[in-house]
Design a protein around this motif. Structure first.
Motif, PDB file in Angstrom:
ATOM      1  N   SER A  37       0.825  -1.211   0.000  1.00  0.00           N
ATOM      2  CA  SER A  37       0.000   0.000   0.000  1.00  0.00           C
ATOM      3  C   SER A  37       0.854   1.253   0.000  1.00  0.00           C
ATOM      4  O   SER A  37       0.498   2.251  -0.632  1.00  0.00           O
ATOM      5  N   ALA A  38       2.007   1.221   0.667  1.00  0.00           N
ATOM      6  CA  ALA A  38       2.912   2.373   0.637  1.00  0.00           C
ATOM      7  C   ALA A  38       3.453   2.605  -0.765  1.00  0.00           C
ATOM      8  O   ALA A  38       3.497   3.741  -1.250  1.00  0.00           O
ATOM      9  N   TRP A  39       3.854   1.538  -1.445  1.00  0.00           N
ATOM     10  CA  TRP A  39       4.377   1.676  -2.803  1.00  0.00           C
ATOM     11  C   TRP A  39       3.292   2.121  -3.774  1.00  0.00           C
ATOM     12  O   TRP A  39       3.538   2.970  -4.635  1.00  0.00           O
ATOM     13  N   ILE A  40       2.100   1.574  -3.648  1.00  0.00           N
ATOM     14  CA  ILE A  40       1.009   1.941  -4.557  1.00  0.00           C
ATOM     15  C   ILE A  40       0.616   3.400  -4.362  1.00  0.00           C
ATOM     16  O   ILE A  40       0.461   4.146  -5.335  1.00  0.00           O
ATOM     17  N   TYR A  93       1.092  16.693 -13.461  1.00  0.00           N
ATOM     18  CA  TYR A  93       0.739  18.052 -13.064  1.00  0.00           C
ATOM     19  C   TYR A  93       1.886  19.028 -13.309  1.00  0.00           C
ATOM     20  O   TYR A  93       1.677  20.126 -13.815  1.00  0.00           O
ATOM     21  N   THR A  94       3.112  18.622 -12.957  1.00  0.00           N
ATOM     22  CA  THR A  94       4.251  19.530 -13.077  1.00  0.00           C
ATOM     23  C   THR A  94       5.007  19.372 -14.386  1.00  0.00           C
ATOM     24  O   THR A  94       5.681  20.306 -14.822  1.00  0.00           O
ATOM     25  N   GLY A  95       4.941  18.198 -14.994  1.00  0.00           N
ATOM     26  CA  GLY A  95       5.685  17.953 -16.213  1.00  0.00           C
ATOM     27  C   GLY A  95       7.167  17.748 -15.969  1.00  0.00           C
ATOM     28  O   GLY A  95       7.964  17.791 -16.896  1.00  0.00           O
ATOM     29  N   SER A  96       7.542  17.511 -14.733  1.00  0.00           N
ATOM     30  CA  SER A  96       8.944  17.346 -14.376  1.00  0.00           C
ATOM     31  C   SER A  96       9.192  15.934 -13.844  1.00  0.00           C
ATOM     32  O   SER A  96       8.382  15.393 -13.093  1.00  0.00           O
ATOM     33  N   ALA A  97      10.335  15.377 -14.202  1.00  0.00           N
ATOM     34  CA  ALA A  97      10.685  14.040 -13.734  1.00  0.00           C
ATOM     35  C   ALA A  97      11.323  14.074 -12.345  1.00  0.00           C
ATOM     36  O   ALA A  97      11.628  13.019 -11.790  1.00  0.00           O
ATOM     37  N   TRP A  98      11.535  15.240 -11.779  1.00  0.00           N
ATOM     38  CA  TRP A  98      12.115  15.345 -10.437  1.00  0.00           C
ATOM     39  C   TRP A  98      11.231  14.681  -9.389  1.00  0.00           C
ATOM     40  O   TRP A  98      11.703  14.315  -8.309  1.00  0.00           O
ATOM     41  N   CYS A  99       9.971  14.509  -9.692  1.00  0.00           N
ATOM     42  CA  CYS A  99       9.035  13.874  -8.761  1.00  0.00           C
ATOM     43  C   CYS A  99       9.387  12.414  -8.494  1.00  0.00           C
ATOM     44  O   CYS A  99       8.947  11.841  -7.500  1.00  0.00           O
ATOM     45  N   LEU A 100      10.174  11.814  -9.366  1.00  0.00           N
ATOM     46  CA  LEU A 100      10.555  10.413  -9.197  1.00  0.00           C
ATOM     47  C   LEU A 100      11.378  10.193  -7.934  1.00  0.00           C
ATOM     48  O   LEU A 100      11.445   9.075  -7.419  1.00  0.00           O
ATOM     49  N   TRP A 101      12.000  11.237  -7.412  1.00  0.00           N
ATOM     50  CA  TRP A 101      12.764  11.114  -6.166  1.00  0.00           C
ATOM     51  C   TRP A 101      11.866  10.693  -5.008  1.00  0.00           C
ATOM     52  O   TRP A 101      12.347  10.130  -4.023  1.00  0.00           O
ATOM     53  N   ALA A 102      10.579  10.946  -5.101  1.00  0.00           N
ATOM     54  CA  ALA A 102       9.653  10.566  -4.030  1.00  0.00           C
ATOM     55  C   ALA A 102       9.553   9.056  -3.876  1.00  0.00           C
ATOM     56  O   ALA A 102       9.121   8.559  -2.829  1.00  0.00           O
ATOM     57  N   LEU A 103       9.969   8.305  -4.879  1.00  0.00           N
ATOM     58  CA  LEU A 103       9.930   6.846  -4.781  1.00  0.00           C
ATOM     59  C   LEU A 103      10.959   6.299  -3.799  1.00  0.00           C
ATOM     60  O   LEU A 103      10.942   5.114  -3.481  1.00  0.00           O
ATOM     61  N   LEU A 104      11.836   7.146  -3.298  1.00  0.00           N
ATOM     62  CA  LEU A 104      12.785   6.710  -2.275  1.00  0.00           C
ATOM     63  C   LEU A 104      12.124   6.571  -0.903  1.00  0.00           C
ATOM     64  O   LEU A 104      12.627   5.848  -0.050  1.00  0.00           O
ATOM     65  N   PRO A 140       9.168   5.099   0.183  1.00  0.00           N
ATOM     66  CA  PRO A 140       8.756   3.761   0.615  1.00  0.00           C
ATOM     67  C   PRO A 140       9.930   2.800   0.781  1.00  0.00           C
ATOM     68  O   PRO A 140       9.820   1.814   1.503  1.00  0.00           O
ATOM     69  N   ALA A 141      11.035   3.086   0.123  1.00  0.00           N
ATOM     70  CA  ALA A 141      12.200   2.223   0.266  1.00  0.00           C
ATOM     71  C   ALA A 141      12.849   2.378   1.637  1.00  0.00           C
ATOM     72  O   ALA A 141      13.608   1.514   2.066  1.00  0.00           O
ATOM     73  N   CYS A 142      12.535   3.463   2.326  1.00  0.00           N
ATOM     74  CA  CYS A 142      13.161   3.763   3.619  1.00  0.00           C
ATOM     75  C   CYS A 142      12.294   3.390   4.825  1.00  0.00           C
ATOM     76  O   CYS A 142      12.708   3.614   5.960  1.00  0.00           O
TER      77      CYS A 142
END
Length: 52
Positions: A12-15, A27-38, A40-42
């Motif tokens: 559920s955290a990953w989803i 919404y932003t059109g920026s790939a910088w948002c991918l950093w948020a995927l770190l 759930p890994a923590c």
């Protein structure tokens, strides 16, 4: 039964994070948002009833 609860918590955290990242990228059109995927890994999920 403890493994199922931990698996559901991790999933559920990953989803939720993945859905938020997809929305943020659209919404932003920026790939910088991918950093948020770190995030759930923590996380660490504990299913024991005993206090540590």
């Amino acid at each position: 039964m403890k493994n199922i609860a931990a698996t559901i918590a991790y999933a559920s955290a990953w989803i939720a994070t993945s859905m938020a990242v997809i929305f943020a990228i659209k919404y932003t059109g920026s790939a910088w948002c991918l950093w948020a995927l770190l995030f759930p890994a923590c996380i660490k999920v504990s299913t024991s009833n005993e206090e540590e």
